[in-house]
Design a protein around this motif. Structure first.
Motif, short mmCIF file in Angstrom:
data_model
loop_
_atom_site.label_atom_id
_atom_site.label_comp_id
_atom_site.label_asym_id
_atom_site.label_seq_id
_atom_site.Cartn_x
_atom_site.Cartn_y
_atom_site.Cartn_z
N LEU A 77 -16.43 21.11 34.31
CA LEU A 77 -15.70 19.90 33.92
C LEU A 77 -15.67 19.74 32.41
N PHE A 78 -16.79 20.04 31.76
CA PHE A 78 -16.84 19.97 30.29
C PHE A 78 -15.72 20.83 29.70
N LYS A 79 -15.61 22.05 30.21
CA LYS A 79 -14.63 23.00 29.68
C LYS A 79 -13.20 22.53 29.96
N ARG A 80 -12.98 21.96 31.15
CA ARG A 80 -11.63 21.55 31.54
C ARG A 80 -11.21 20.22 30.91
N ASP A 84 -15.49 14.04 24.55
CA ASP A 84 -16.22 13.94 23.28
C ASP A 84 -17.68 13.57 23.54
N ILE A 85 -17.87 12.74 24.57
CA ILE A 85 -19.21 12.21 24.89
C ILE A 85 -19.51 12.45 26.36
N SER A 86 -20.73 12.88 26.66
CA SER A 86 -21.20 12.89 28.04
C SER A 86 -22.45 12.02 28.11
N SER A 100 -25.89 21.12 32.11
CA SER A 100 -24.44 21.36 32.03
C SER A 100 -24.04 21.76 30.61
N TYR A 101 -24.64 21.09 29.64
CA TYR A 101 -24.38 21.40 28.23
C TYR A 101 -24.78 22.84 27.91
N PRO A 108 -19.94 18.89 24.55
CA PRO A 108 -19.78 17.48 24.17
C PRO A 108 -21.08 16.95 23.55
N LYS A 109 -21.01 15.77 22.98
CA LYS A 109 -22.22 15.12 22.47
C LYS A 109 -22.95 14.49 23.66
N ILE A 110 -24.24 14.78 23.79
CA ILE A 110 -25.00 14.38 24.97
C ILE A 110 -25.84 13.14 24.69
#
Length: 378
Positions: A77-80, A84-86, A100-101, A108-110
């Motif tokens: 999902l991050f890639k798709r 900016d923020i998770s 996931s990061y 994204p910024k975690i």
């Protein structure tokens, strides 16, 4: 800004779940693209509370073990989605967010969300293991940790979470969602058979050892000689609690106490009572105090979590596990019934001034933007 929220479940109306809904709605209304990932169970609360503009993603895992492997899906999902923020909420989601990061090519910024002031199942449990894994990760991973209370920050610093990564952003409330209703007061008090001259003192909580309900019943027994006082305890598993039923019988105060189950209509509850009393022995940021104060109720609490900062007056704060002290303070206020309305108005203004959702959402926005700006300037 694209913001992805990750949470364990959205079935029950817990503090994290409700705060996520409020924050996500405000973020969406402010023009951000917002996604909410629910790891397990059904998402009943999300369908009830989230705006239609928010993208809801359900994994529907049956248990936490299955949910743990969601990091594979979320890394994709991050890639798709390229958020900016998770932002994650609660321990399991925090771990999955970070995994996931690590496994995603897009970073994204975690941000983690921390709420507890204890490990609910104890140090020597699977949850305890999870907490200490997260503690170790917090010292090496590039994350920011948002605590909902100063008490939760203090507790997690003690168990070796990276203190320099932790900030406090309290829960926020929309005043229009919480307001006194005279018509609901009349209806509810009529249902409970409470007379107009009687003062109703209430406690709203689930049945749990941390809520100090044995102390609350002791408070009732101390004040039971006042014929104009009645009491209600309402919440999940309250009305069926053999422990409470036996305690009430032990003090012979069955005619003074109403036990009621969980309710979705908290406006009726708060409108019906005159005084709210929280007897907890442990809390982080107790939302229920803010809710009571927004409903203009005279509000007492034990000195746990951030209760003192919320209430703002020692006259309404008592040490935990000291029902005699709490009963004494309640008795002093009962003798001054004419100032109930004034105290209620002060309470509402206090919450609006210090814990409005607008102000809290701005704190989140500023923290997110600060992290983004830092990396853009590198």
């Amino acid at each position: 800004m694209k913001i992805l929220h990750i949470i364990n479940q959205m079935e029950l109306k817990g503090g994290a779940e409700l705060m996520l809904c409020r924050l996500a709605n405000m973020q969406s209304e402010s023009g951000n693209t917002v996604y909410v990932v629910v790891l397990r169970g059904n998402s009943k609360l999300a369908y009830q509370k989230l705006n239609k503009s928010i993208h809801l993603i359900e994994f529907k895992h049956k248990n936490s073990f299955g949910a743990l492997f969601s990091f594979i899906k979320i890394s994709r999902l991050f890639k798709r989605l390229k958020p900016d923020i998770s932002q994650s909420w609660l321990y399991l989601s925090d771990l999955i967010n970070t995994l996931s990061y690590f496994f995603s090519s897009y970073k994204p910024k975690i941000f983690w969300g921390i709420r507890n002031t204890k490990i609910p199942q104890g140090y020597f449990s699977l949850q305890g293991l999870l907490v200490f894994i997260n503690s170790a990760i917090s010292n090496i991973a590039n994350i920011e940790i948002i605590c909902c209370s100063h008490a939760s920050k203090k507790f997690h610093a003690k168990i070796f979470y990276k203190k320099s990564r932790m900030s406090v952003i309290e829960n926020g409330f929309s005043p229009e969602e919480y307001s006194f209703s005279y018509s609901k007061r009349l209806t509810k008090r009529n249902e409970l058979n409470i007379k107009s001259n009687e003062i109703l003192i209430g406690n709203l909580c689930r049945f749990d050892s941390s809520k100090g309900l044995d102390d609350f019943i002791r408070i009732i027994s101390i004040l039971s000689d006042d014929q104009n006082l009645k009491f209600i305890i309402q919440g999940r598993n309250i009305e069926t609690s053999n422990f409470l039923i036996k305690k009430i019988a032990q003090y012979n105060i069955q005619d003074k106490v109403i036990l009621a189950g969980e309710t979705d209509d908290i406006q009726s509850f708060f409108s019906a009572i005159d005084i709210f009393c929280m007897s907890s022995i442990m809390e982080g940021f107790p939302n229920v105090l803010c809710e009571a104060m927004l409903h203009q109720r005279v509000t007492f609490s034990t000195d746990v979590g951030d209760a003192r900062a919320i209430i703002g007056s020692d006259d309404f704060i008592s040490p935990p596990r000291d029902p005699d002290n709490m009963a004494k303070k309640i008795k002093a206020i009962i003798s001054r019934k004419t100032i109930f309305r004034e105290l209620g108005e002060e309470n509402r203004n206090n919450i609006i001034s210090n814990f409005s959702l607008d102000a809290i959402a701005l704190k989140y926005k500023n923290m997110y933007q600060k992290k983004i700006d830092f990396y853009e300037q590198r």
